[in-house]
Design a protein around this motif. Structure first.
Motif, PDB file in Angstrom:
ATOM      1  N   GLU A  28      30.640  87.200 -26.277  1.00  0.00           N
ATOM      2  CA  GLU A  28      30.820  85.888 -25.635  1.00  0.00           C
ATOM      3  C   GLU A  28      29.947  85.753 -24.380  1.00  0.00           C
ATOM      4  OE1 GLU A  28      32.154  83.277 -26.984  1.00  0.00           O
ATOM      5  OE2 GLU A  28      32.628  84.521 -28.727  1.00  0.00           O
ATOM      6  N   GLN A  29      29.685  86.883 -23.709  1.00  0.00           N
ATOM      7  CA  GLN A  29      28.743  86.838 -22.579  1.00  0.00           C
ATOM      8  C   GLN A  29      27.345  86.461 -23.077  1.00  0.00           C
ATOM      9  OE1 GLN A  29      28.949  90.700 -20.712  1.00  0.00           O
ATOM     10  NE2 GLN A  29      30.820  90.208 -19.576  1.00  0.00           N
ATOM     11  N   ALA A  30      27.012  86.956 -24.281  1.00  0.00           N
ATOM     12  CA  ALA A  30      25.703  86.626 -24.866  1.00  0.00           C
ATOM     13  C   ALA A  30      25.606  85.119 -25.099  1.00  0.00           C
ATOM     14  CB  ALA A  30      25.501  87.387 -26.169  1.00  0.00           C
ATOM     15  N   ARG A  31      26.686  84.536 -25.565  1.00  0.00           N
ATOM     16  CA  ARG A  31      26.695  83.087 -25.803  1.00  0.00           C
ATOM     17  C   ARG A  31      26.461  82.332 -24.491  1.00  0.00           C
ATOM     18  NH1 ARG A  31      29.089  81.130 -30.176  1.00  0.00           N
ATOM     19  NH2 ARG A  31      30.692  82.737 -30.280  1.00  0.00           N
ATOM     20  N   GLU A  32      27.126  82.788 -23.447  1.00  0.00           N
ATOM     21  CA  GLU A  32      26.969  82.155 -22.138  1.00  0.00           C
ATOM     22  C   GLU A  32      25.534  82.320 -21.619  1.00  0.00           C
ATOM     23  OE1 GLU A  32      28.279  80.123 -20.165  1.00  0.00           O
ATOM     24  OE2 GLU A  32      27.091  80.546 -18.360  1.00  0.00           O
ATOM     25  N   LYS A  33      24.965  83.501 -21.883  1.00  0.00           N
ATOM     26  CA  LYS A  33      23.580  83.777 -21.465  1.00  0.00           C
ATOM     27  C   LYS A  33      22.616  82.800 -22.139  1.00  0.00           C
ATOM     28  CE  LYS A  33      23.448  87.182 -19.405  1.00  0.00           C
ATOM     29  NZ  LYS A  33      23.138  88.562 -19.696  1.00  0.00           N
ATOM     30  N   VAL A  34      22.826  82.572 -23.432  1.00  0.00           N
ATOM     31  CA  VAL A  34      21.973  81.636 -24.173  1.00  0.00           C
ATOM     32  C   VAL A  34      22.181  80.216 -23.628  1.00  0.00           C
ATOM     33  CG1 VAL A  34      21.547  80.560 -26.413  1.00  0.00           C
ATOM     34  CG2 VAL A  34      21.911  83.038 -26.274  1.00  0.00           C
ATOM     35  N   ARG A  35      23.422  79.859 -23.388  1.00  0.00           N
ATOM     36  CA  ARG A  35      23.722  78.516 -22.869  1.00  0.00           C
ATOM     37  C   ARG A  35      22.909  78.221 -21.608  1.00  0.00           C
ATOM     38  NH1 ARG A  35      25.315  76.041 -18.885  1.00  0.00           N
ATOM     39  NH2 ARG A  35      25.770  77.961 -17.747  1.00  0.00           N
ATOM     40  N   ALA A  36      22.965  79.185 -20.667  1.00  0.00           N
ATOM     41  CA  ALA A  36      22.254  78.979 -19.407  1.00  0.00           C
ATOM     42  C   ALA A  36      20.740  78.931 -19.642  1.00  0.00           C
ATOM     43  CB  ALA A  36      22.606  80.096 -18.425  1.00  0.00           C
ATOM     44  N   PHE A  37      20.246  79.772 -20.581  1.00  0.00           N
ATOM     45  CA  PHE A  37      18.804  79.882 -20.813  1.00  0.00           C
ATOM     46  C   PHE A  37      18.212  78.582 -21.352  1.00  0.00           C
ATOM     47  CE2 PHE A  37      15.072  81.735 -23.162  1.00  0.00           C
ATOM     48  CZ  PHE A  37      14.425  82.279 -22.049  1.00  0.00           C
ATOM     49  N   ILE A  38      19.006  77.829 -22.123  1.00  0.00           N
ATOM     50  CA  ILE A  38      18.474  76.591 -22.717  1.00  0.00           C
ATOM     51  C   ILE A  38      19.052  75.337 -22.056  1.00  0.00           C
ATOM     52  CG2 ILE A  38      18.019  77.689 -24.945  1.00  0.00           C
ATOM     53  CD1 ILE A  38      20.545  76.254 -26.029  1.00  0.00           C
ATOM     54  N   GLY A  39      19.839  75.530 -21.024  1.00  0.00           N
ATOM     55  CA  GLY A  39      20.340  74.387 -20.276  1.00  0.00           C
ATOM     56  C   GLY A  39      21.403  73.566 -20.991  1.00  0.00           C
TER      57      GLY A  39
ATOM     58  N   MET B 101      20.025  90.124 -28.042  1.00  0.00           N
ATOM     59  CA  MET B 101      19.327  88.901 -27.634  1.00  0.00           C
ATOM     60  C   MET B 101      19.652  88.578 -26.173  1.00  0.00           C
ATOM     61  SD  MET B 101      19.611  85.234 -29.545  1.00  0.00           S
ATOM     62  CE  MET B 101      18.519  83.870 -29.140  1.00  0.00           C
ATOM     63  N   SER B 102      20.890  88.842 -25.782  1.00  0.00           N
ATOM     64  CA  SER B 102      21.300  88.614 -24.403  1.00  0.00           C
ATOM     65  C   SER B 102      20.506  89.515 -23.445  1.00  0.00           C
ATOM     66  CB  SER B 102      22.808  88.893 -24.302  1.00  0.00           C
ATOM     67  OG  SER B 102      23.225  88.922 -22.983  1.00  0.00           O
ATOM     68  N   ALA B 103      20.291  90.759 -23.856  1.00  0.00           N
ATOM     69  CA  ALA B 103      19.487  91.676 -23.037  1.00  0.00           C
ATOM     70  C   ALA B 103      18.038  91.187 -22.960  1.00  0.00           C
ATOM     71  CB  ALA B 103      19.550  93.086 -23.612  1.00  0.00           C
ATOM     72  N   ALA B 104      17.558  90.603 -24.058  1.00  0.00           N
ATOM     73  CA  ALA B 104      16.188  90.062 -24.068  1.00  0.00           C
ATOM     74  C   ALA B 104      16.070  88.902 -23.079  1.00  0.00           C
ATOM     75  CB  ALA B 104      15.818  89.601 -25.478  1.00  0.00           C
ATOM     76  N   ILE B 105      17.099  88.058 -23.031  1.00  0.00           N
ATOM     77  CA  ILE B 105      17.078  86.937 -22.078  1.00  0.00           C
ATOM     78  C   ILE B 105      17.073  87.457 -20.646  1.00  0.00           C
ATOM     79  CG2 ILE B 105      18.441  84.990 -21.199  1.00  0.00           C
ATOM     80  CD1 ILE B 105      19.225  84.388 -24.100  1.00  0.00           C
ATOM     81  N   ASP B 106      17.860  88.511 -20.388  1.00  0.00           N
ATOM     82  CA  ASP B 106      17.835  89.126 -19.046  1.00  0.00           C
ATOM     83  C   ASP B 106      16.421  89.564 -18.694  1.00  0.00           C
ATOM     84  OD1 ASP B 106      20.522  88.839 -18.507  1.00  0.00           O
ATOM     85  OD2 ASP B 106      21.080  90.799 -19.319  1.00  0.00           O
ATOM     86  N   TYR B 107      15.758  90.187 -19.664  1.00  0.00           N
ATOM     87  CA  TYR B 107      14.402  90.683 -19.415  1.00  0.00           C
ATOM     88  C   TYR B 107      13.438  89.513 -19.156  1.00  0.00           C
ATOM     89  CZ  TYR B 107      10.067  93.315 -19.878  1.00  0.00           C
ATOM     90  OH  TYR B 107       8.830  93.869 -19.637  1.00  0.00           O
ATOM     91  N   LEU B 108      13.521  88.479 -20.002  1.00  0.00           N
ATOM     92  CA  LEU B 108      12.644  87.311 -19.826  1.00  0.00           C
ATOM     93  C   LEU B 108      12.890  86.655 -18.467  1.00  0.00           C
ATOM     94  CD1 LEU B 108      12.910  85.728 -23.398  1.00  0.00           C
ATOM     95  CD2 LEU B 108      10.898  86.853 -22.405  1.00  0.00           C
ATOM     96  N   ASN B 109      14.162  86.586 -18.061  1.00  0.00           N
ATOM     97  CA  ASN B 109      14.481  85.995 -16.753  1.00  0.00           C
ATOM     98  C   ASN B 109      13.916  86.827 -15.613  1.00  0.00           C
ATOM     99  OD1 ASN B 109      15.817  83.693 -17.630  1.00  0.00           O
ATOM    100  ND2 ASN B 109      17.805  84.726 -17.744  1.00  0.00           N
ATOM    101  N   ARG B 110      13.936  88.146 -15.805  1.00  0.00           N
ATOM    102  CA  ARG B 110      13.413  89.038 -14.759  1.00  0.00           C
ATOM    103  C   ARG B 110      11.905  88.795 -14.577  1.00  0.00           C
ATOM    104  NH1 ARG B 110      16.436  93.165 -16.444  1.00  0.00           N
ATOM    105  NH2 ARG B 110      14.818  94.458 -17.383  1.00  0.00           N
ATOM    106  N   ILE B 111      11.179  88.648 -15.681  1.00  0.00           N
ATOM    107  CA  ILE B 111       9.735  88.395 -15.578  1.00  0.00           C
ATOM    108  C   ILE B 111       9.498  86.943 -15.139  1.00  0.00           C
ATOM    109  CG2 ILE B 111       7.530  88.378 -16.834  1.00  0.00           C
ATOM    110  CD1 ILE B 111       8.748  91.181 -16.680  1.00  0.00           C
TER     111      ILE B 111
END
Lengths: 440, 136
Positions: free
Chosen positions: A91-102, A307-317
């Motif tokens: 469910e954290q992954a879902r929230e991560k995606v939500r924030a990533f795509i607005g 995928m959630s970890a990938a979003i963390d990485y993309l956000n870091r860069i």
């Protein structure tokens, strides 16, 4: 890697410092274990096929491994510790995606098997419930097969008619024809945000606005855009958005379907099974609330967490920095390719294009490029029709070669690609060879 | 696995640039055309079988990569003057052997396209009106 200035920057007619300023620190390549792999005969890997699927940083690989070693159980089922941990991570992954795509609400984010799974869900659920004989679905000729075939199947089931937005000469969508194609019969407009062959960046928000004005629902295939540029589904105002984890540093087997709550609520479930129900009797069921309603069976638990970890990485860069980096590489590649005699670059000029360049050369088939680039240069490119046979037919070719870029690519790799292309051209140029006649 | 020097041996490039019987056969009794769906490579083979089942003549046309086109030329050269029975007995393995360099599974599909088309062509008689002209 100060050697970037030793490349052909000067001949490209642009200031080396500008270009360098746009580029990411190449040290980030060390985050990707795959770059330690050698290709054919000990060549270092030059990976220019990220539009098909990207590589993964250690952070994503480790996150996946960590879940399996410490946290894994099925989600939304048990009351035991591991099930609770898995559920929380999922469910954290879902929230991560939500924030990533607005997106506004986490339950508007549904996990699927991938972009194809997401589009088929819309076609089967929304399409079958809302389309009737005489209705029209407007697509474009630059769509991937995954945004053509499901609608051909839907049209066959419902009697709806397919129409296609044409291209301009330089490979953009011909928006002047859009209003003429839209009518009160148009129920759905489905199009890609970025072409996987031409690289064309389409004006999503404008197209959504015009489609809505005609009363149509809009689906955006964002598989080629979400990994490379900032996404704001509310600014787009799209009704449905589909994309995949494996094109954005995440695992394969997971994708996302974003949908507006009101539309998802009104749609019937697509796949039936566990998780998607509220009550089941022997003679029927009542569906669960969102998002479970569209996540029948055991979902892609670990892929979603990866995928959630990938979003963390993309956000870091930084997604904007990644986009700028790809722009610089693409512009450089485009300019170098333009200087090659007989090479046809598919699609628009760099300012209208995302991080890829496809090309065709009349005398040499795409397979030869892909083979020799791999065997002699260690360069991975895609050769073929890239799941866009109708687009290739429009372009008057059967196959093309595509180089696509991501955050881990460098200007030196572009130079190697250009050298490789020139080598292939020389290798297969007609030389007046004669076949040895066999004895009768 | 073979590297590209081996894949594109000179005699293969010779077949690509100077193919055996590339063109059409006006007197064809049998013909077939197919594609490799992976890449769109296309091969058409037209052949003339006599009453005894002898392959009197056979020609190919098409479009595609070096391996798909050169292998078609090599196959036709091999089977010219043989019987239809011999052609049917010519296996996929024989075709890969005839080509020579070891191919990855994906490139084997390129090499076997003409072989597949030929196997179908033997069983595909053409109608009276089909096939006009002969050119390279």
């Amino acid at each position: 890697m100060s050697s970037t200035t030793d490349t052909n920057l000067e001949s490209a007619g642009l200031e080396a410092t500008d270009r360098k300023g746009a580029l990411l620190d190449p040290a980030l390549r060390n985050d990707f274990p795959i770059f330690g792999t050698e290709i054919a005969g000990g060549l270092p890997l030059v990976f220019l096929d990220s539009a098909a699927s990207t590589q993964r940083p250690a952070a994503v690989i480790d996150a996946i491994s960590h879940v399996y070693q410490h946290d894994y159980a099925n989600v939304h089922r048990g009351i035991h510790t591991l099930s609770e941990r898995s559920t929380e991570l999922y469910e954290q992954a879902r929230e991560k995606v939500r924030a990533f795509i607005g997106a506004e609400r986490a339950h508007e984010v549904l996990f699927t098997q991938g972009t194809t799974g997401s589009i088929n869900c819309i076609a089967r659920s929304w399409g079958d419930a809302n389309l009737h004989a005489g209705d029209e679905i407007l697509l474009t000729v630059m769509e991937h097969h995954s945004n053509l075939v499901p609608w051909q199947q839907t049209a066959k089931r419902t009697g709806a008619r397919l129409r296609h937005l044409p291209l301009t000469g330089d490979g953009q969508l011909d928006l002047e024809t859009l209003d003429g194609l839209l009518s009160e019969r148009t129920r759905l407009v489905a199009f890609t945000a970025v072409s996987n062959v031409l690289g064309t960046i389409n004006p999503v928000a404008e197209m959504v606005h015009r489609a809505h004005a005609a009363g149509a629902v809009v689906l955006v295939d964002a598989a080629q855009s979400v990994p490379h540029m900032r996404t704001d589904v509310r600014q787009w105002n799209a009704d449905f958005v589909a994309f995949s984890g494996h094109k954005m540093l995440g695992p394969s087997g997971v994708g996302v379907l974003y949908g507006k709550e009101s539309l998802l609520d009104a749609m019937p479930p697509f796949l039936g099974g566990g998780s998607m129900i509220d009550q089941v009797r022997l003679d029927g069921f009542t569906p669960a609330e969102l998002p479970a309603k569209f996540e029948a069976g055991t979902p892609p638990i670990v892929p979603a967490i990866g995928m959630s970890a990938a979003i963390d990485y993309l956000n870091r860069i930084g997604i904007d920095s990644i986009g700028t980096h790809e722009q610089a590489l693409t512009r450089y590649a485009y300019e170098q390719m333009q200087a090659i005699d007989g090479l046809r670059i598919l699609g628009p000029t760099p300012e209208h294009r995302a991080g890829l360049v496809s090309f065709a050369f009349e005398q040499v088939h795409a397979h030869e490029f892909a083979q020799v680039l791999n065997d002699r240069f260690g360069i991975a490119v895609r050769a073929g029709h890239h799941c866009t046979q109708p687009l290739h037919a429009q372009l008057g070719i059967t196959a093309s070669t595509r180089a696509s870029f991501y955050l881990y690519n460098t200007l030196e790799e572009v130079d190697q690609l250009i050298e490789g292309i020139r080598t292939v051209q020389a290798m297969f140029a007609p030389q007046g060879r004669k076949r040895r006649k066999r004895r009768p | 696995m073979a590297n590209e020097e081996d894949l594109y041996q000179e005699h293969i490039l010779d077949h690509y640039e100077d193919p055996f019987h590339r063109g059409h056969l006006a007197a064809a009794t049998h013909a077939h055309e197919d594609k490799n769906p992976l890449c769109g490579d296309v091969i058409r083979i037209e052949l003339k079988l006599d009453d005894q089942g002898l392959i009197e003549d056979l020609w190919f046309s098409g479009d595609g990569c070096v391996i798909s086109q050169a292998s078609a030329s090599m196959l036709l050269e091999e089977l010219q003057g043989k019987t239809a029975r011999e052609a049917m007995q010519f296996s996929a393995e024989d075709m890969l052997k005839l080509y020579g360099p070891r191919l990855t599974p994906n490139r084997q599909k390129c090499c076997l396209l003409s072989w597949r088309v030929l196997q179908s062509a033997i069983h595909s008689p053409v109608s009276e009106s089909a096939g006009t002209g002969s050119s390279a």
